[in-house]
Scaffold this motif. Structure first.
Motif, mmCIF file in Angstrom:
data_model
loop_
_atom_site.group_PDB
_atom_site.id
_atom_site.type_symbol
_atom_site.label_atom_id
_atom_site.label_comp_id
_atom_site.label_asym_id
_atom_site.label_seq_id
_atom_site.Cartn_x
_atom_site.Cartn_y
_atom_site.Cartn_z
ATOM 1 N N VAL A 241 -14.570 20.967 -8.592
ATOM 2 C CA VAL A 241 -15.409 22.097 -8.184
ATOM 3 C C VAL A 241 -14.545 23.221 -7.619
ATOM 4 O O VAL A 241 -14.802 24.393 -7.848
ATOM 5 N N SER A 242 -13.471 22.839 -6.899
ATOM 6 C CA SER A 242 -12.660 23.872 -6.269
ATOM 7 C C SER A 242 -11.183 23.509 -6.362
ATOM 8 O O SER A 242 -10.834 22.336 -6.524
ATOM 9 N N PRO A 243 -10.288 24.494 -6.274
ATOM 10 C CA PRO A 243 -8.852 24.232 -6.246
ATOM 11 C C PRO A 243 -8.480 23.315 -5.079
ATOM 12 O O PRO A 243 -7.537 22.523 -5.187
ATOM 13 N N ALA A 244 -9.238 23.394 -3.963
ATOM 14 C CA ALA A 244 -8.953 22.523 -2.813
ATOM 15 C C ALA A 244 -9.108 21.059 -3.189
ATOM 16 O O ALA A 244 -8.252 20.218 -2.877
ATOM 17 N N ASP A 245 -10.193 20.753 -3.911
ATOM 18 C CA ASP A 245 -10.416 19.385 -4.386
ATOM 19 C C ASP A 245 -9.270 18.946 -5.280
ATOM 20 O O ASP A 245 -8.744 17.830 -5.131
ATOM 21 N N ALA A 246 -8.886 19.830 -6.192
ATOM 22 C CA ALA A 246 -7.799 19.509 -7.123
ATOM 23 C C ALA A 246 -6.517 19.227 -6.343
ATOM 24 O O ALA A 246 -5.782 18.282 -6.648
ATOM 25 N N GLY A 247 -6.268 20.058 -5.298
ATOM 26 C CA GLY A 247 -5.067 19.894 -4.478
ATOM 27 C C GLY A 247 -5.052 18.569 -3.729
ATOM 28 O O GLY A 247 -3.998 18.012 -3.446
ATOM 29 N N ARG A 248 -6.231 18.074 -3.398
ATOM 30 C CA ARG A 248 -6.300 16.801 -2.677
ATOM 31 C C ARG A 248 -6.047 15.622 -3.607
ATOM 32 O O ARG A 248 -5.395 14.646 -3.235
ATOM 33 N N VAL A 263 -1.209 20.817 -11.417
ATOM 34 C CA VAL A 263 -2.442 21.474 -10.974
ATOM 35 C C VAL A 263 -2.477 22.890 -11.531
ATOM 36 O O VAL A 263 -1.471 23.593 -11.494
ATOM 37 N N ASP A 264 -3.618 23.255 -12.062
ATOM 38 C CA ASP A 264 -3.805 24.626 -12.530
ATOM 39 C C ASP A 264 -5.179 25.065 -12.062
ATOM 40 O O ASP A 264 -6.185 24.750 -12.683
ATOM 41 N N GLY A 265 -5.226 25.724 -10.905
ATOM 42 C CA GLY A 265 -6.509 26.107 -10.322
ATOM 43 C C GLY A 265 -7.270 24.870 -9.908
ATOM 44 O O GLY A 265 -6.746 24.031 -9.178
ATOM 45 N N ALA A 266 -8.495 24.738 -10.448
ATOM 46 C CA ALA A 266 -9.312 23.584 -10.099
ATOM 47 C C ALA A 266 -9.086 22.426 -11.067
ATOM 48 O O ALA A 266 -9.821 21.453 -11.076
ATOM 49 N N ARG A 267 -8.028 22.582 -11.940
ATOM 50 C CA ARG A 267 -7.814 21.581 -12.970
ATOM 51 C C ARG A 267 -6.556 20.776 -12.701
ATOM 52 O O ARG A 267 -5.532 21.311 -12.324
ATOM 53 N N VAL A 268 -6.683 19.452 -12.923
ATOM 54 C CA VAL A 268 -5.539 18.572 -12.754
ATOM 55 C C VAL A 268 -5.262 17.895 -14.085
ATOM 56 O O VAL A 268 -6.193 17.465 -14.777
ATOM 57 N N VAL A 282 -6.107 5.829 -14.464
ATOM 58 C CA VAL A 282 -6.132 7.184 -13.904
ATOM 59 C C VAL A 282 -7.487 7.461 -13.266
ATOM 60 O O VAL A 282 -7.587 7.942 -12.123
ATOM 61 N N LEU A 283 -8.541 7.100 -13.991
ATOM 62 C CA LEU A 283 -9.890 7.382 -13.487
ATOM 63 C C LEU A 283 -10.182 6.577 -12.221
ATOM 64 O O LEU A 283 -10.853 7.057 -11.306
ATOM 65 N N SER A 284 -9.641 5.343 -12.159
ATOM 66 C CA SER A 284 -9.848 4.509 -10.956
ATOM 67 C C SER A 284 -9.236 5.179 -9.736
ATOM 68 O O SER A 284 -9.834 5.208 -8.651
ATOM 69 N N VAL A 285 -8.012 5.719 -9.923
ATOM 70 C CA VAL A 285 -7.345 6.391 -8.809
ATOM 71 C C VAL A 285 -8.198 7.561 -8.329
ATOM 72 O O VAL A 285 -8.403 7.763 -7.124
ATOM 73 N N VAL A 286 -8.720 8.326 -9.274
ATOM 74 C CA VAL A 286 -9.542 9.488 -8.913
ATOM 75 C C VAL A 286 -10.793 9.025 -8.170
ATOM 76 O O VAL A 286 -11.158 9.583 -7.133
ATOM 77 N N GLU A 287 -11.412 7.974 -8.657
ATOM 78 C CA GLU A 287 -12.651 7.468 -8.050
ATOM 79 C C GLU A 287 -12.409 7.049 -6.606
ATOM 80 O O GLU A 287 -13.205 7.322 -5.713
ATOM 81 N N ALA A 288 -11.236 6.415 -6.403
ATOM 82 C CA ALA A 288 -10.893 5.917 -5.068
ATOM 83 C C ALA A 288 -10.742 7.046 -4.057
ATOM 84 O O ALA A 288 -10.920 6.841 -2.855
ATOM 85 N N THR A 289 -10.370 8.258 -4.517
ATOM 86 C CA THR A 289 -10.220 9.379 -3.579
ATOM 87 C C THR A 289 -11.570 9.849 -3.058
ATOM 88 O O THR A 289 -11.646 10.554 -2.063
ATOM 89 N N VAL A 291 -13.320 12.082 -4.350
ATOM 90 C CA VAL A 291 -13.613 13.443 -4.840
ATOM 91 C C VAL A 291 -14.127 13.336 -6.273
ATOM 92 O O VAL A 291 -13.494 12.730 -7.129
ATOM 93 N N VAL A 292 -15.291 13.925 -6.480
ATOM 94 C CA VAL A 292 -15.921 13.770 -7.791
ATOM 95 C C VAL A 292 -15.569 14.957 -8.699
ATOM 96 O O VAL A 292 -15.828 16.104 -8.352
ATOM 97 N N PRO A 293 -14.932 14.672 -9.848
ATOM 98 C CA PRO A 293 -14.658 15.788 -10.777
ATOM 99 C C PRO A 293 -15.931 16.277 -11.461
ATOM 100 O O PRO A 293 -16.864 15.491 -11.672
ATOM 101 N N GLU A 294 -15.918 17.576 -11.733
ATOM 102 C CA GLU A 294 -17.071 18.173 -12.408
ATOM 103 C C GLU A 294 -17.120 17.713 -13.860
ATOM 104 O O GLU A 294 -18.173 17.499 -14.450
#
Lengths: 327, 255
Positions: A241-248, A263-268, A282-289, A291-294
């Protein structure tokens, strides 16, 4: 396989004396293998049409040399014309003649025997799905039908090399698909095809080899796969949703996988071999954070990426050079 | 050489198809000349007193005027070929591409033959009484076609040179103007002297006088080696050659 079309160091400028506008062709080299499809890919003004016009004997290069089936396009222009066909950007058929009349006329102008013309016209009308419309005036045809008729007109003589200058520009997706099928069928019969296009997808689908043209020279050349490999592997792309989320998320991903996430803006983006196991990890790691990707996808590099990487700008966005438009 | 003839005939057939399927071209070739004939005879004819029936005087002029209208069509057709990709395609084929011009010119000659027949037909219905023998008729039509020939080659040249259909269409102004300042509609000696000089020394006047003499059965005027007929033929052949060669060169030069 031998090269059937070669160009070495082609230069062409339409600038008037004293003008500072850059040349349209600035040392263009390329080769088309017999029986293959070569796509010349580039934005408006890159020099694609000028290249086709030189190779099809319509225009003389200022410098450099080009041959078609061993014949020099300037000195042996007549021999070249006997074995090529050119389908230009504009549809070159008469609206006030019927489809059959247009083809018959072209057959006679190609000096085929009358009988051969008759058989070949009937054959091509059927092959191009125009048999029902054969005795209707071309004025009543749709854009796709006109394009098909135009292509058929170029095939009466069974040319060894067919030049197609942006054949699908302005066609709807269905007509484009139909035209691609036609080109494939032509290649299956042994004709070599020299194609120009602004559409990366078109080059990808039709051509064994792609030459990226930019500023009047070939910026890169190879099979579509080779060109894509120059840009890199496939990647998992996650849009937040935001570059901040991507940065985290990015540092966590970098820590968990071997390769670095970019990282490119809100995209990783994380490089992947595309295997189920890797994508799932990869998706498991993201889920564990938490933060939900759009949105997320596994994306192979497209020729768009190639274009951007090799020329520093995206294909379609370049303004046309006035010289090529005027030509 | 044999291919050259075959190519020209192929392109002529095409040119005739394009003309005969173009409503505009048919109107300018058939309807417009008839309307102009009616207008000159019925509207102006009563006011013009030249010592003979005006219809006898004006019929050849209407035919030459129609040739001018038709020429504008040819210029348009050539321009369309130049800009539509047709010429591009022909140039990539082993044909002499300027046969495309010859095709348009030949089609124009056939078209004007039809116009000529229609105008003569209507004119005769309205009281035109030519006294020509069949041979003189033939000569008169031949003279008309020579005139159509040079004006069509000029149109072809214009079609090659211009870069838009509008410019090609504008050409008709020029060719329409020529017959008006000649002996086509009024005797030259009724014009102011400065215009008379032009009218007497432009190609339409000797052509008109030749056709008129032939139709009146006045062979003596035509046979005179220093007379109008010789002058008319020299004008038409000279201009025809000039414009045909120029059109060919311009065609080759335009890339």
């Amino acid at each position: 396989m031998a090269a059937i079309v070669t160009a070495e160091g082609l230069h062409k400028s339409f600038a008037r004396r004293g003008s500072t506008s850059p040349p349209v062709l600035d040392g263009l080299d390329l080769e088309l293998e017999e029986g293959a499809v070569l796509a010349l890919l580039g934005p408006n003004g890159a020099g694609k049409t000028t290249t086709v016009r030189i190779l099809s004997t319509l225009l003389r290069p200022d410098a450099g040399r080009a041959t078609v089936a061993g014949f020099d396009v300037v000195r042996d222009a007549r021999r070249v014309r006997e074995i090529i066909s050119l389908t230009g950007q504009q549809v070159a058929v008469d609206g006030k003649q019927t489809g059959a009349e247009n083809l018959t006329m072209m057959g006679h102008l190609a000096h085929l025997p009358r009988r051969v013309v008759r058989d070949r016209v009937a054959e091509l009308l059927t092959a191009f799905d125009l048999a029902d419309a054969a005795s209707r005036r071309v004025d009543t045809y749709s854009g796709g039908m006109r394009r098909r008729l135009d292509l058929a007109a170029g095939l009466l003589t069974r040319p060894r090399i067919m030049f197609l200058d942006e054949p699908t520009t302005g066609l709807d997706p269905r007509s484009r698909q139909a035209l691609w099928d036609v080109v494939r069928a032509v290649v299956d019969e042994g004709t070599s095809v020299f194609l120009t296009t602004q559409y990366l997808e078109e080059a990808d689908r039709l051509a064994q080899r792609v030459a990226l043209v930019d500023g009047g020279r070939v910026a890169a050349e190879g099979t579509p796969a080779q060109l894509k490999r120059q840009v890199g592997e496939a990647g998992v792309e996650l849009t937040f949703v935001s570059p901040a989320d991507a940065g985290r998320v990015a540092p966590v991903l970098t820590a968990a996988t071997v390769t670095a996430a970019t990282v490119d803006g809100a995209r990783v983006r994380v490089p992947t071999d595309g295997s189920v196991a890797h994508v799932r990890s990869v998706l498991s790691v993201v889920e564990a954070t938490g933060v939900v990707p759009e949105h997320w996808e596994v994306r192979a590099p497209t020729l768009d990426d190639v274009f951007l990487a090799l020329t520093g700008h995206v294909g379609q966005d370049r303004p046309a050079r006035s010289a090529e438009v005027a030509a | 050489m044999t291919y050259l003839l075959r190519d020209v005939s192929t392109m002529t057939v095409r040119g005739l198809r394009l003309v005969s399927r173009d409503v505009d071209a048919i109107i300018t070739a058939v309807l417009l000349p008839v309307i102009i004939l009616l207008m000159f005879v019925l509207v102006f004819g009563g006011a013009v007193d030249i010592g003979t029936d005006y219809i006898n005087y004006v019929t050849p002029g209407v035919i030459l005027l129609a040739a001018g209208f038709g020429a504008a069509n040819t210029a348009l057709a050539v321009e369309r070929d130049m800009s539509s990709g047709m010429v591009e395609r022909l140039r990539s084929m082993p044909v002499t591409a300027w046969t495309v011009l010859s095709g348009h010119v030949a089609a124009s000659l056939v078209k004007n033959l039809v116009t000529t027949a229609v105008v003569f037909g209507v004119s005769i219905l309205m009281g035109f009484r030519p006294e020509a023998t069949p041979l003189e008729w033939l000569a008169a039509v031949g003279m008309i076609l020579l005139f159509v020939g040079w004006i069509t080659w000029l149109a072809a040249l214009v079609g090659v040179l211009v870069r838009s259909p509008d410019a090609a269409g504008g050409f008709s102004f020029f060719v329409m103007f020529l017959p008006y300042v000649s002996s086509a509609f009024v005797p030259v000696d009724t014009l102011p002297s400065w215009l008379r000089g032009f009218a007497e020394h432009q190609p339409v006047t000797p052509v008109i006088e030749t056709v008129r003499s032939l139709l009146a059965g006045d062979v003596a005027t035509v046979a005179d080696p220093g007379g109008v007929a010789a002058l008319a033929i020299i004008w038409c052949l000279g201009l025809g050659l000039l414009f045909a060669v120029s059109a060919g060169l311009a065609f080759r030069a335009r890339r």
